[in-house]
Write a protein that holds these residues in place. Structure first.
Motif, PDB file in Angstrom:
ATOM      1  N   UNK A   1      24.650 -28.454 -14.525  1.00 55.32           N
ATOM      2  CA  UNK A   1      23.858 -28.316 -15.784  1.00 55.32           C
ATOM      3  C   UNK A   1      22.400 -27.521 -15.623  1.00 55.32           C
ATOM      4  N   UNK A   2      21.989 -27.704 -14.167  1.00 49.35           N
ATOM      5  CA  UNK A   2      20.969 -26.920 -14.093  1.00 49.35           C
ATOM      6  C   UNK A   2      21.028 -25.399 -14.317  1.00 49.35           C
ATOM      7  N   UNK A   3      22.173 -24.931 -13.750  1.00 46.44           N
ATOM      8  CA  UNK A   3      22.522 -23.769 -13.788  1.00 46.44           C
ATOM      9  C   UNK A   3      22.272 -23.072 -15.364  1.00 46.44           C
ATOM     10  N   UNK A   4      23.020 -23.898 -16.277  1.00 48.65           N
ATOM     11  CA  UNK A   4      23.136 -23.646 -17.532  1.00 48.65           C
ATOM     12  C   UNK A   4      21.658 -23.485 -18.167  1.00 48.65           C
ATOM     13  N   UNK A   5      20.732 -24.619 -17.893  1.00 48.38           N
ATOM     14  CA  UNK A   5      19.435 -24.739 -18.197  1.00 48.38           C
ATOM     15  C   UNK A   5      18.471 -23.517 -17.773  1.00 48.38           C
ATOM     16  N   UNK A   6      18.877 -23.071 -16.489  1.00 44.17           N
ATOM     17  CA  UNK A   6      18.037 -22.074 -15.883  1.00 44.17           C
ATOM     18  C   UNK A   6      18.328 -20.740 -16.460  1.00 44.17           C
TER      19      UNK A   6
END
Length: 132
Positions: free
Chosen positions: A74-79
């Motif tokens: 999820x962090x990767x997508x948000x980033x």
């Protein structure tokens, strides 16, 4: 993490039904919230003070743990989607619908009240968006 949680709560409380505006504001805070959760999951101490330099090592650690791997993804997508620019309202709403799976797939526990609270709110938010 508590600051991001507070801002998200206030935005939901004062959204006045404008999902596009709400989505823009929530997306702006969601990455901060997820980074706080990643550090919390890694350190196991929700009371510890958050420092940005902890995010990288915490992400490396939680990506290797099956129960927290979703947070790393999820962090990767948000980033990739919300780090350096603000989307218009319609794309923001579509991203929030896409991220709904991530917001509700993490098992809420009593030790992570912010995540539990947000998962509940995101489910309500997604139902309203889909009914348009």
């Amino acid at each position: 993490m508590t600051s991001s949680d507070r801002v998200i709560r206030e935005n939901i409380a004062h959204s006045a039904g404008d999902r596009g505006f709400l989505s823009q504001n929530v997306l702006a805070q969601l990455r901060n919230l997820v980074e706080g959760l990643v550090v919390w999951a890694h350190r196991g101490d929700g009371a510890a003070e958050f420092h940005y330099h902890q995010v990288g090592p915490a992400l490396d650690a939680v990506r290797g743990l099956a129960r927290f791997r979703l947070l790393g993804r999820f962090h990767g997508l948000l980033q990739a989607s919300v780090s350096h620019y603000t989307l218009d309202r319609d794309p923001s709403e579509r991203l929030m619908l896409k991220y709904h799976e991530y917001l509700t797939s993490t098992s809420p526990t009593s030790t992570r009240p912010s995540w539990s609270w947000w998962a509940t709110r995101s489910t309500c938010w997604a139902r309203r968006c889909r009914s348009r």
